[in-house]
Write a protein that holds these residues in place. Structure first.
Motif, PDB file in Angstrom:
ATOM      1  N   ALA A  35      33.314  -8.885 -11.875  1.00 23.54           N
ATOM      2  CA  ALA A  35      33.612  -8.784 -13.303  1.00 23.54           C
ATOM      3  C   ALA A  35      35.101  -8.642 -13.540  1.00 23.54           C
ATOM      4  CB  ALA A  35      32.880  -7.573 -13.895  1.00 23.54           C
ATOM      5  N   THR A  36      35.827  -8.229 -12.511  1.00 22.14           N
ATOM      6  CA  THR A  36      37.274  -7.992 -12.638  1.00 22.14           C
ATOM      7  C   THR A  36      37.977  -8.832 -11.582  1.00 22.14           C
ATOM      8  OG1 THR A  36      37.000  -6.023 -11.235  1.00 22.14           O
ATOM      9  CG2 THR A  36      37.029  -5.684 -13.609  1.00 22.14           C
ATOM     10  N   GLN A  37      38.151 -10.118 -11.876  1.00 19.88           N
ATOM     11  CA  GLN A  37      38.655 -11.068 -10.889  1.00 19.88           C
ATOM     12  C   GLN A  37      40.103 -10.755 -10.519  1.00 19.88           C
ATOM     13  OE1 GLN A  37      37.717 -13.425  -8.244  1.00 19.88           O
ATOM     14  NE2 GLN A  37      36.320 -13.918  -9.934  1.00 19.88           N
ATOM     15  N   VAL A  84      23.697  12.396 -14.300  1.00 14.97           N
ATOM     16  CA  VAL A  84      24.039  12.039 -12.925  1.00 14.97           C
ATOM     17  C   VAL A  84      25.526  12.294 -12.688  1.00 14.97           C
ATOM     18  CG1 VAL A  84      24.166  10.165 -11.238  1.00 14.97           C
ATOM     19  CG2 VAL A  84      22.190  10.346 -12.761  1.00 14.97           C
ATOM     20  N   ILE A  85      25.815  12.949 -11.574  1.00 13.03           N
ATOM     21  CA  ILE A  85      27.188  13.186 -11.130  1.00 13.03           C
ATOM     22  C   ILE A  85      27.361  12.423  -9.826  1.00 13.03           C
ATOM     23  CG2 ILE A  85      28.821  14.926 -10.322  1.00 13.03           C
ATOM     24  CD1 ILE A  85      27.133  16.900 -12.161  1.00 13.03           C
ATOM     25  N   ALA A  86      28.276  11.473  -9.813  1.00 13.52           N
ATOM     26  CA  ALA A  86      28.365  10.535  -8.692  1.00 13.52           C
ATOM     27  C   ALA A  86      29.811  10.264  -8.318  1.00 13.52           C
ATOM     28  CB  ALA A  86      27.666   9.224  -9.041  1.00 13.52           C
ATOM     29  N   THR A  87      29.971   9.712  -7.134  1.00 20.48           N
ATOM     30  CA  THR A  87      31.263   9.167  -6.732  1.00 20.48           C
ATOM     31  C   THR A  87      31.294   7.683  -7.093  1.00 20.48           C
ATOM     32  OG1 THR A  87      30.361   8.759  -4.529  1.00 20.48           O
ATOM     33  CG2 THR A  87      31.547  10.832  -4.860  1.00 20.48           C
ATOM     34  N   SER A  88      32.371   7.020  -6.690  1.00 21.99           N
ATOM     35  CA  SER A  88      32.570   5.629  -7.097  1.00 21.99           C
ATOM     36  C   SER A  88      31.518   4.686  -6.524  1.00 21.99           C
ATOM     37  CB  SER A  88      33.959   5.146  -6.674  1.00 21.99           C
ATOM     38  OG  SER A  88      34.116   5.270  -5.265  1.00 21.99           O
ATOM     39  N   LEU A  89      30.693   5.152  -5.586  1.00 20.16           N
ATOM     40  CA  LEU A  89      29.669   4.265  -5.029  1.00 20.16           C
ATOM     41  C   LEU A  89      28.747   3.701  -6.109  1.00 20.16           C
ATOM     42  CD1 LEU A  89      26.504   5.514  -4.743  1.00 20.16           C
ATOM     43  CD2 LEU A  89      27.699   7.106  -3.271  1.00 20.16           C
ATOM     44  N   VAL A  90      28.585   4.418  -7.223  1.00 22.92           N
ATOM     45  CA  VAL A  90      27.662   3.980  -8.272  1.00 22.92           C
ATOM     46  C   VAL A  90      28.222   2.799  -9.058  1.00 22.92           C
ATOM     47  CG1 VAL A  90      28.468   5.403 -10.205  1.00 22.92           C
ATOM     48  CG2 VAL A  90      26.024   4.958  -9.941  1.00 22.92           C
ATOM     49  N   GLU A  91      29.520   2.505  -8.880  1.00 23.27           N
ATOM     50  CA  GLU A  91      30.155   1.449  -9.678  1.00 23.27           C
ATOM     51  C   GLU A  91      29.915   0.050  -9.119  1.00 23.27           C
ATOM     52  OE1 GLU A  91      33.948   4.183 -11.119  1.00 23.27           O
ATOM     53  OE2 GLU A  91      34.181   2.748  -9.474  1.00 23.27           O
ATOM     54  N   LEU A 148      42.296   0.253 -13.219  1.00 21.10           N
ATOM     55  CA  LEU A 148      41.582  -0.411 -14.313  1.00 21.10           C
ATOM     56  C   LEU A 148      40.331  -1.128 -13.811  1.00 21.10           C
ATOM     57  CD1 LEU A 148      41.300  -1.256 -17.222  1.00 21.10           C
ATOM     58  CD2 LEU A 148      42.920  -3.131 -16.796  1.00 21.10           C
ATOM     59  N   ASP A 149      40.373  -1.682 -12.605  1.00 23.37           N
ATOM     60  CA  ASP A 149      39.179  -2.358 -12.088  1.00 23.37           C
ATOM     61  C   ASP A 149      38.016  -1.383 -11.934  1.00 23.37           C
ATOM     62  OD1 ASP A 149      40.775  -1.177 -10.108  1.00 23.37           O
ATOM     63  OD2 ASP A 149      39.972  -2.439  -8.520  1.00 23.37           O
ATOM     64  N   GLN A 150      38.306  -0.156 -11.483  1.00 24.48           N
ATOM     65  CA  GLN A 150      37.240   0.836 -11.354  1.00 24.48           C
ATOM     66  C   GLN A 150      36.758   1.315 -12.721  1.00 24.48           C
ATOM     67  OE1 GLN A 150      39.383   3.301  -8.158  1.00 24.48           O
ATOM     68  NE2 GLN A 150      37.231   3.532  -7.617  1.00 24.48           N
ATOM     69  N   ILE A 151      37.675   1.441 -13.661  1.00 26.57           N
ATOM     70  CA  ILE A 151      37.275   1.833 -15.013  1.00 26.57           C
ATOM     71  C   ILE A 151      36.335   0.780 -15.596  1.00 26.57           C
ATOM     72  CG2 ILE A 151      38.084   2.342 -17.340  1.00 26.57           C
ATOM     73  CD1 ILE A 151      38.827   4.450 -15.198  1.00 26.57           C
ATOM     74  N   ALA A 152      36.687  -0.490 -15.395  1.00 28.18           N
ATOM     75  CA  ALA A 152      35.843  -1.567 -15.916  1.00 28.18           C
ATOM     76  C   ALA A 152      34.475  -1.565 -15.245  1.00 28.18           C
ATOM     77  CB  ALA A 152      36.538  -2.916 -15.705  1.00 28.18           C
ATOM     78  N   GLN A 153      34.443  -1.290 -13.934  1.00 30.15           N
ATOM     79  CA  GLN A 153      33.160  -1.223 -13.251  1.00 30.15           C
ATOM     80  C   GLN A 153      32.327  -0.042 -13.742  1.00 30.15           C
ATOM     81  OE1 GLN A 153      31.868  -3.412 -11.167  1.00 30.15           O
ATOM     82  NE2 GLN A 153      33.662  -4.745 -11.156  1.00 30.15           N
ATOM     83  N   ASP A 194      42.926  -3.955 -25.900  1.00 34.19           N
ATOM     84  CA  ASP A 194      41.624  -3.818 -25.256  1.00 34.19           C
ATOM     85  C   ASP A 194      41.816  -3.997 -23.758  1.00 34.19           C
ATOM     86  OD1 ASP A 194      39.041  -3.879 -24.333  1.00 34.19           O
ATOM     87  OD2 ASP A 194      38.327  -5.437 -25.713  1.00 34.19           O
ATOM     88  N   LEU A 195      41.607  -2.939 -22.997  1.00 33.99           N
ATOM     89  CA  LEU A 195      41.838  -2.983 -21.547  1.00 33.99           C
ATOM     90  C   LEU A 195      40.714  -3.661 -20.780  1.00 33.99           C
ATOM     91  CD1 LEU A 195      43.369   0.543 -20.900  1.00 33.99           C
ATOM     92  CD2 LEU A 195      44.526  -1.661 -20.759  1.00 33.99           C
TER      93      LEU A 195
END
Length: 755
Positions: A410-412, A526-533, A550-555, A603-604
């Motif tokens: 989604a974030t090329q 749910v409280i998670a680490t970045s694995l859920v993204e 920003l790529d992680q925020i978008a995910q 819009d980010l």
């Protein structure tokens, strides 16, 4: 009679003749190399790989177990000698290839050597006095040193002096793969026949079953469409699927698939891969996923859709290279995975470390990447310190090995030559499988992004309490567990913790429970680490994300209002600072990059903002820090003589800098049985490694060492398997809701690494 392999308990008449082995390995290697124009070169390497066994010293060794004899260097040296023209000053293409093949021949057991400069390098080995060969080999195998140069189009490498040696070094690695696999296969077949144990590891060929797989996929997609509501999101998913499948008619090569999270990329990319493989007669599909935390979900989807008999799930963290005893037969019992299955679901770590490894067990599978479809799921997650060599490797596969590679995200990331990425490939915009990605992003906009200041754990728990269903994503396992404890202490209903402290089989069950609670409308926090993204299919009305790139925020935003059933204004993704758990330095740099980009975009979550962000990141980091191991400079040619650093690269290259060590949590019956069978030698170590991969927890090595020292973890068959099978003994240190809580072993507050 000269023999390749012995059976000490049987007469020599039952041993394997050396000529038979060399001819068979040559034929097998040539057949594998034929997919990329290397039939002659690979056969040549196969014929010569064990030439040093045509010595009286080696034959005494296998008869009387008499010392060690170097049987690989002789073949490597002879490969160059036979290709050297009568005028030694004449440099021919065949001589150049022979010099490259010499690395593969010399390293078919110990691993690809460097060319020069180190103990064990090719020049060092060539300078040693070798046992004299008996001339019988010339008549029995008759290697031909002509026609070794593959019919590659090398026009693209002429623009830079460093590009040709890179391409040739990659070719050497691919031929090494054919040789190692052929040698293992023929040796395994000999011992299996001698013991009356058939080798049952053959998979169906993808071209033979692809029509059946497409029918199954079509039926699955039809059932999904019939049961889905007629919503804008589902209509767009149908449009995306149709466009992606239409793109399968295009020629092999590099593709991008840029679809917002929740747009149905996983099944759409599978549909493309099957259609494309059928159209071009490709041999397999390799689906590479960034984290082991997601591979279970994807593999399960593929097995449900296509059937168990065609899908290999391979992500074991147990190092199969270090398993087994000293004899050839012991090593062969490992049945090290060669990725011959029609559909392979693996991790980026397995894929890219194999592409840069000098070790036979990992390099063995590389030839099966030729004429394949490789889908790089969440392509933006390739770690930046190794991004240049990873991009170069997939570009090489696409350019010269008949492979199609799909950069699916989604974030090329801006990885093309036109984007200014160092040594980037030509990414043709017409090969975007989802046309008009900007329109899709606008049409699939489902959330509102809000950046706030500090939120400590108490504030986050209060926010969760006010939201019946919500997801908080933080940057470390330490923070996730602390926040989970805080939420439980506050009495929150439906609170769940998810991180890589839990083994994969538990994570699958936890996620199934989360989805059911969400579907039923029950409290679900749910409280998670970045694995859920990374591709985890969950749909929350509210998401909180600790500051990151920003790529992680978008995910993370893709886990909020995923189905588009809620109003955008009510679907809030809150980005916060965690004052008591600051991000590690690498993530802090990405936060700063996003801050600079945010000043230029309202819009980010648009593609333009994401392209701008990656450009900012790559500019700040610079070319050298996109290749921290110096892989791109490890390949040199001087007057037709290669200087390749295969071993140095293989030893240095790691996709993830932080080394982790596996601990097996054998609480469930399946894991207990595998451990019991391994201890009693009923199960080969390689098979045990694959059976246990769903029950591993990765922890820092120093923490595992402490657990072993205290007796909380024990090593299985340490004398012959080393430290590869470390099993939790103190079961109370693991609970499904918390995972492996190793701090409880001695009360120390140890540093935890990111998920």
């Amino acid at each position: 009679m000269f023999h390749a392999h012995s059976l000490t308990e049987r007469p020599e008449s039952g041993w394997q003749p050396l000529a038979d082995h060399l001819v068979a390995v040559g034929a097998l290697a040539g057949a594998r190399g034929g997919k990329f124009g290397a039939t002659t070169a690979a056969r040549y390497a196969g014929l010569l790989h064990d030439l040093g066994k045509y010595t009286l010293a080696f034959q005494r060794r296998i008869r009387d177990d008499w010392g060690k004899v170097d049987h690989a260097t002789a073949g490597a040296k002879m490969a160059v000698t036979l290709a050297t023209p009568s005028n030694p000053r004449l440099q021919t293409p065949d001589l150049l290839i022979a010099r490259i093949l010499a690395h593969a021949i010399a390293g078919h057991h110990a691993g690809l050597p460097d060319s020069i400069g180190t103990v064990g390098a090719l020049d060092d080995r060539f300078s040693r006095e070798l046992e004299p060969l008996v001339d019988q080999w010339r008549n029995e195998i008759a290697p031909d040193a002509t026609g070794l140069m593959p019919p590659f189009d090398l026009s693209d490498v002429k623009s830079g002096p460093e590009r040709l040696p890179r391409a040739l070094a990659f070719f050497g690695r691919m031929v090494f793969s054919t040789l190692v696999d052929a040698d293992f296969r023929d040796t395994e077949a000999f011992y299996a026949a001698a013991e009356g144990k058939p080798v049952d590891r053959d998979w169906p060929r993808l071209p033979d079953v692809v029509d059946r797989l497409i029918v199954r996929l079509d039926a699955h997609m039809a059932a999904l469409a019939a049961g889905a509501a007629d919503t804008p999101v589902n209509r767009l998913r149908g449009e995306i699927l149709g466009n992606v499948r239409a793109g399968a008619a295009k020629s092999t090569g590099l593709f991008t698939l840029t679809v917002p999270t929740g747009g149905g990329k996983t099944l759409a990319s599978l549909a493309f891969a099957l259609d494309h493989a059928k159209r071009h007669g490709l041999d397999r599909i390799v689906y590479a996923i960034p984290f082991t935390s997601v591979i279970d979900q994807t593999a399960e989807i593929f097995r449900d859709v296509l059937g168990d008999d065609v899908v290999l799930e391979h992500h074991s963290s147990i190092d199969e290279e270090k398993l087994g005893g000293r004899t050839a037969r012991d090593k062969l019992r490992l049945a090290m995975e060669d990725w011959a299955a029609p559909i392979v679901v693996t991790t980026n770590v397995q894929l890219f470390e194999s592409l840069h490894s000098h070790r036979p067990s990992r390099a063995r599978r590389l030839h099966n990447l030729a004429r394949a479809v490789i889908v790089l799921d969440e392509a933006q997650t390739i770690p930046r310190p190794v991004l240049r060599p990873c991009v170069a490797a997939i570009g090489e596969l696409a350019k010269r090995y008949g492979t199609s590679v799909v950069l699916c995200t989604a974030t090329q990331p801006a990885l093309g030559k036109a984007d200014g990425f160092p040594d980037g490939p030509d990414l043709d915009p017409s090969r975007e499988l989802a046309p008009e990605p900007d329109r899709l992003t606008r049409a699939l906009a489902r959330v509102r992004l809000a950046r706030v200041g500090d939120l400590d754990d108490e504030a986050l728990v209060s926010a969760l309490e006010a939201s019946r269903q919500g997801l908080v994503i933080v940057n470390s396992r330490r923070h996730a567990l602390a926040l989970f404890d805080c939420a439980r202490a506050a009495g929150l209903d439906g609170v769940t913790h998810l991180s890589t402290r839990q083994y994969a089989a538990d994570r699958v069950r936890i996620l199934a429970g989360v989805r059911q609670r969400l579907k039923d409308g029950r409290p679900c926090r749910v409280i998670a680490t970045s694995l859920v993204e990374a591709g985890v299919d969950v749909d929350f009305p509210r998401v909180w994300r600790a500051e990151a790139g920003l790529d992680q925020i978008a995910q993370a935003a893709g886990r909020c209002n995923r189905e588009g059933k809620r109003p955008i204004d009510e679907s809030l993704v809150t980005v916060f600072r965690a004052p008591d758990h600051p991000p590690p330095r690498e993530i802090a740099g990405l936060v700063a990059d996003m801050g600079r980009v945010s000043a230029r975009h309202d819009d980010l979550l648009t593609n333009a903002a994401i392209r701008d962000y990656f450009g900012e990141v790559f500019w700040r980091i610079g070319p050298e820090r996109l290749d921290v191991h110096g892989v791109m400079k490890a390949w040199r040619l001087s007057a037709g003589v290669p200087s390749f650093d295969y071993r140095k690269v293989g030893e240095a290259f790691r996709l993830i800098d932080s080394e982790m060590a596996p601990v097996i949590v054998a609480i469930e019956a399946e894991a207990k049985q595998a451990i019991d069978d391994l201890e009693r030698s009923f199960l080969p170590p390689g098979s045990a490694a694959r059976k246990l991969q769903r029950f591993l927890v990765q922890i820092p090595p120093r923490i595992r060492f402490g657990l072993i020292a205290r007796g909380d973890v024990r090593l299985i068959r340490e004398r012959d398997l080393g430290d590869q099978f470390a099993v939790l003994v103190t079961d109370k240190l693991y609970r499904a809701d918390v995972g492996l809580h190793w701090e409880a072993a001695d009360g120390n507050d140890l540093d935890l690494l990111m998920a």
